[in-house]
Design a protein around this motif. Structure first.
Motif, PDB file in Angstrom:
ATOM      1  N   ALA B 174       0.838  -1.196   0.000  1.00 13.48           N
ATOM      2  CA  ALA B 174       0.000   0.000   0.000  1.00 13.48           C
ATOM      3  C   ALA B 174       0.875   1.248   0.000  1.00 13.48           C
ATOM      4  N   GLN B 177       2.391   1.868  -3.327  1.00 10.82           N
ATOM      5  CA  GLN B 177       1.506   2.303  -4.411  1.00 10.82           C
ATOM      6  C   GLN B 177       1.002   3.728  -4.259  1.00 10.82           C
ATOM      7  N   ASP B 178       0.696   4.127  -3.042  1.00 16.18           N
ATOM      8  CA  ASP B 178       0.136   5.464  -2.874  1.00 16.18           C
ATOM      9  C   ASP B 178       0.318   5.906  -1.424  1.00 16.18           C
ATOM     10  N   THR B 180      -0.118   8.874   0.072  1.00 18.80           N
ATOM     11  CA  THR B 180      -1.197   9.675   0.668  1.00 18.80           C
ATOM     12  C   THR B 180      -2.343   8.776   1.094  1.00 18.80           C
ATOM     13  N   ALA B 181      -2.726   7.857   0.205  1.00 20.17           N
ATOM     14  CA  ALA B 181      -3.818   6.948   0.546  1.00 20.17           C
ATOM     15  C   ALA B 181      -3.427   6.081   1.732  1.00 20.17           C
ATOM     16  N   ALA B 182      -2.147   5.717   1.822  1.00 25.07           N
ATOM     17  CA  ALA B 182      -1.699   4.906   2.950  1.00 25.07           C
ATOM     18  C   ALA B 182      -1.866   5.670   4.260  1.00 25.07           C
ATOM     19  N   TYR B 183      -1.541   6.964   4.241  1.00 22.42           N
ATOM     20  CA  TYR B 183      -1.800   7.780   5.430  1.00 22.42           C
ATOM     21  C   TYR B 183      -3.285   7.751   5.780  1.00 22.42           C
ATOM     22  N   MET B 184      -4.117   7.831   4.738  1.00 19.54           N
ATOM     23  CA  MET B 184      -5.553   7.956   4.977  1.00 19.54           C
ATOM     24  C   MET B 184      -6.167   6.704   5.586  1.00 19.54           C
ATOM     25  N   VAL B 185      -5.547   5.541   5.352  1.00 17.53           N
ATOM     26  CA  VAL B 185      -6.090   4.356   6.009  1.00 17.53           C
ATOM     27  C   VAL B 185      -5.379   4.084   7.336  1.00 17.53           C
ATOM     28  N   GLY B 186      -4.521   5.013   7.743  1.00 15.84           N
ATOM     29  CA  GLY B 186      -3.944   4.902   9.081  1.00 15.84           C
ATOM     30  C   GLY B 186      -2.675   4.082   9.162  1.00 15.84           C
ATOM     31  N   ILE B 187      -1.965   3.921   8.038  1.00 16.49           N
ATOM     32  CA  ILE B 187      -0.683   3.225   8.078  1.00 16.49           C
ATOM     33  C   ILE B 187       0.384   4.217   8.522  1.00 16.49           C
ATOM     34  N   LYS B 300       3.767  13.753   0.379  1.00 17.05           N
ATOM     35  CA  LYS B 300       4.018  14.340   1.700  1.00 17.05           C
ATOM     36  C   LYS B 300       4.440  13.239   2.650  1.00 17.05           C
TER      37      LYS B 300
END
Lengths: 236, 301
Positions: B174, B177-178, B180-187, B300
């Motif tokens: 994750a 691949q992305d 920002t999206a990884a931050y958004m799912v709390g990784i 970021k």
């Protein structure tokens, strides 16, 4: 539950938000409407702390989260379903959903299985494609996957950024029905929409953002009947 | 004909080692999101860790592999702390230059500590070869080559298991691949990137042992050439696609040996890099199916 106080965000020299304040209470559907570049997405990005230059205060359930690490904010129970879906294209649908659970370490295996079952219930289409890569889904399916991924962490507040963007009208209706369903499951929803008419119709309260400032707020139905809003956003 | 087949086998074997190096490289580039030039030195450190394990403990291959993995893992962690962590929000060339500088530092420190000479690696496996008769030609496979292939396959299987079957693997992919999206799912993106970077370096270290065993030697300067080979293999595979990078490594190994066959061993690198250039001219995305995987964004941090 979520309280934003005098929030300012700068991108370099550009001020995207100029001191907005709003609050979201438990069990509400709140919508932020406004044109392109009004600062709607920036507001959500600031709540998730994915932008750097932030002033003001954001608190969630009484805790100041303005400068908390992004992953800790997620762990407080805020799911962010971003604009443009941002699913993981090379993970399968099932793996995307499992990635959604990382934000909530307290989930047990049994609870995860239960959540998985319940999102497959909401989106039978995803169940059919659980072994497929996220990137191979259609736009509407990817949007469903993004919302489902947000739900997988069993959040208290789910923030949806333009969930209807680029979708066929019939799917848009499905998405809005789904938002009501999510609320009925006891979640709080913060919804950003270009489609102001639909958004205001389902929302308890709404805020109107214009070039970084909140210019109006009120009950969803009131805003829907407001003449200025009708003129600016509803094409009346 | 016999000669051709045996050269292809040599190529596969060498390519397998390149593949392992490239796998580690792709993991690093994927999870960190930035290119590294310290990787060759990480490979060299893996080789030296094995060398000293053999010197001190005796020919215990398992122990040597563990030592190499650990040493490279730790040095990888230092690289991450020094070259990446502070610079996620800076222009990308800053961390790139940092890795180049750090690579020079390690190379020179290694010459001071280990000595500048090429060290002979102990022969850890009996110099025996098997001859296979098939279709009227005899194929010679050395025991050493079998061992190398088996080790590469074991490492790849272990890695596939980690990436495909575990929760941590999903997080690593994750992040790759992305972000920002990884931050958004709390990784915890930074920690995951660091561990992923260290795992990639660990595999580089294991590849380092195989290289030094295969060539019966190790030296502080061995890294640079292999680092370029790893980079080429990864580019062939689309930079962050692990499987395709492995395939790229294998191809480079085979092409090199085929090239040697028609010319001389001094031209080895010409064939490797020439092949890279030709492939990139024909298909700029490398072996990867779309240009999408290839884009390494700095997000970021």
């Amino acid at each position: 539950m979520l309280k934003i106080d005098n929030l300012c965000v700068n991108y370099g020299y550009v001020q995207a938000l100029r001191g907005i304040s709003l609050h979201v209470e438990k069990g509400e559907i709140i919508t932020l409407i406004g044109g392109n570049g009004a600062g709607k997405s920036t507001t959500l990005m600031a709540i998730s702390h994915l932008v750097n230059d932030v002033e003001g205060h954001i608190s969630f359930k009484g805790t100041d989260i303005t400068r908390m690490h992004p992953e800790k904010i997620v762990k407080m129970g805020i799911a962010h379903v971003p604009e443009g879906r941002k699913i993981f294209p090379m993970l399968t649908v099932q793996e995307n959903l499992l990635a959604g659970t990382f934000g909530n370490p307290s989930l047990s295996k049994a609870k995860t299985a239960e959540l998985l079952e319940s999102v497959y219930d909401l989106f039978p289409r995803l169940k059919e494609r659980q072994k497929q890569n996220g990137g191979s889904l259609s736009g509407g399916e990817q949007q469903m996957l993004a919302i489902a991924r947000g739900l997988m962490m069993d959040p208290e507040l789910i923030m949806l950024d333009e969930p209807s963007l680029g979708l066929a009208p019939i799917i848009v209706e499905d998405i809005f029905e789904l938002i009501l369903k999510v609320r009925d499951r006891g979640k709080t929803v913060l919804l950003i929409e270009q489609n102001a008419a639909m958004a205001l119709a389902v929302a308890d309260r709404g805020y109107v953002l214009e070039t970084g400032c909140i210019t109006m707020s009120g009950k969803g139905q009131e805003l829907l009947n407001n003449e200025e809003i009708a003129k600016a956003y509803l094409g009346g | 004909m016999e000669y051709v087949v045996n050269q292809i086998i040599n190529g596969i074997c060498q390519g397998a080692i390149y593949a392992l190096i490239a796998i580690g490289y792709s993991i690093i580039v994927g999870v960190v999101g930035m290119v590294t030039f310290t990787y060759g030195e990480i490979v060299m450190i893996g080789a030296f860790a094995a060398y000293y394990t053999f010197q001190l403990v005796g020919t215990n291959l398992v122990l040597a592999i563990l030592a190499s993995f650990a040493a490279s893992f730790i040095v990888g962690g230092i690289v991450y702390k020094l070259c990446y962590e502070r610079f996620f929000n800076s222009p990308r060339h800053i961390s790139l230059l940092c890795t180049i500088g750090f690579s020079i530092l390690i190379k020179n420190l290694a010459q001071i500590i280990f000595g500048p000479d090429t060290k002979p690696m102990i022969n850890i496996i009996e110099n025996k070869s098997y001859t296979l008769e098939a279709f009227g030609i005899s194929i010679v496979i050395k025991q050493l080559q079998i061992m190398v292939l088996v080790l590469v396959i074991i490492s790849s299987v272990a890695l596939t298991f980690l990436f495909q079957k575990t929760k941590y693997g999903i997080a690593l992919r994750a992040v790759s691949q992305d972000k920002t999206a990884a931050y958004m799912v709390g990784i915890n993106v930074r920690r995951t990137a660091m561990v992923g970077n260290c795992i990639g370096c660990g595999f580089g270290g294991v590849a380092g042992i195989l290289l030094s065993i295969y060539y019966y030697s190790c030296s502080p300067l061995m890294g640079s050439s292999f680092s370029m080979k790893a980079f080429s293999s990864s580019v062939l595979g689309g930079l962050v696609d692990i499987r395709m990078s492995a395939l790229g490594g294998l191809c480079i190994g085979i092409i090199e040996n085929m090239g040697i066959m028609i010319s001389s061993a001094t031209f080895r690198d010409i064939f490797a890099f020439g092949f890279l250039i030709i492939v990139l001219i024909i298909k700029p995305t490398g072996f990867a199916s779309s240009g999408k995987n290839r884009r390494v964004k700095s997000e970021k941090g």
